[in-house]
Scaffold this active site. Sequence first.
Site, short mmCIF file in Angstrom:
data_model
loop_
_atom_site.label_atom_id
_atom_site.label_comp_id
_atom_site.label_asym_id
_atom_site.label_seq_id
_atom_site.Cartn_x
_atom_site.Cartn_y
_atom_site.Cartn_z
N ALA A 15 -2.72 -0.75 -3.00
CA ALA A 15 -3.68 0.30 -2.64
C ALA A 15 -2.97 1.64 -2.68
O ALA A 15 -1.75 1.72 -2.48
CB ALA A 15 -4.29 0.04 -1.28
N TYR A 71 0.73 5.45 -4.19
CA TYR A 71 0.60 6.82 -3.74
C TYR A 71 1.10 7.76 -4.85
O TYR A 71 2.09 7.46 -5.52
CB TYR A 71 1.43 7.02 -2.46
N ILE A 91 0.83 -1.20 0.00
CA ILE A 91 0.00 0.00 0.00
C ILE A 91 0.87 1.25 0.00
O ILE A 91 1.99 1.24 0.53
CB ILE A 91 -0.97 0.00 1.22
N CYS A 92 0.36 2.31 -0.59
CA CYS A 92 0.95 3.64 -0.56
C CYS A 92 2.24 3.67 -1.40
O CYS A 92 2.21 3.49 -2.60
CB CYS A 92 1.17 4.07 0.89
N ALA A 93 3.38 3.92 -0.77
CA ALA A 93 4.66 3.95 -1.49
C ALA A 93 5.23 2.55 -1.68
O ALA A 93 6.08 2.35 -2.55
CB ALA A 93 5.66 4.81 -0.72
#
Length: 175
Positions: free
Chosen positions: A143, A118, A97-99
Amino acid sequence: MNYLFLDNGFEEIEAITTIDLLRRANIAVTTVSITGKPMVLGAHNIAVEVDGLFENVDFDDAEMLILPGGQTHLDKHNGLCELLLHHNDADKAIAAICAAPSVLGKLGILQGKQATCYPGFESFLGESYIGGLVVESKNIITAKGPGLSSDFAFCIIEKIMGSDVADQVYDTAQY
């Protein structure tokens, strides 16, 4: 067993929400430090004591590997990178998720798959980047960011336990 990896600077909401919701679904998840220390400090100075240190954990029983984002150096840990590559080669589940999807992109794990991340990390995903909030493609779940931590966790629960369990945990987690 499912393993969630932490490095100093991890995004707390992404890690803790995922751990909490998976455990509510009775999914075994072990937190693992890649720092060599049992206490890992998040991006917002929240300290978390992990279940084990990378160098002391036997990952032979690994079903899913989970990477929260944040200002970490997950991609600099050779052992973790080797584990991710081996896990992917065995077509086992990986979630980021994210980075953190950038780690998968740098390792070539996303080749032939779709993913999100992200904003600002899209270049690490190359042709795999399709945007979106939560993307499941083959053995990979990605995500976009912290605000989607619950959605990310519910997608993992559904992949491991099915939609009935995910729905049940969702219903009990609502206010």
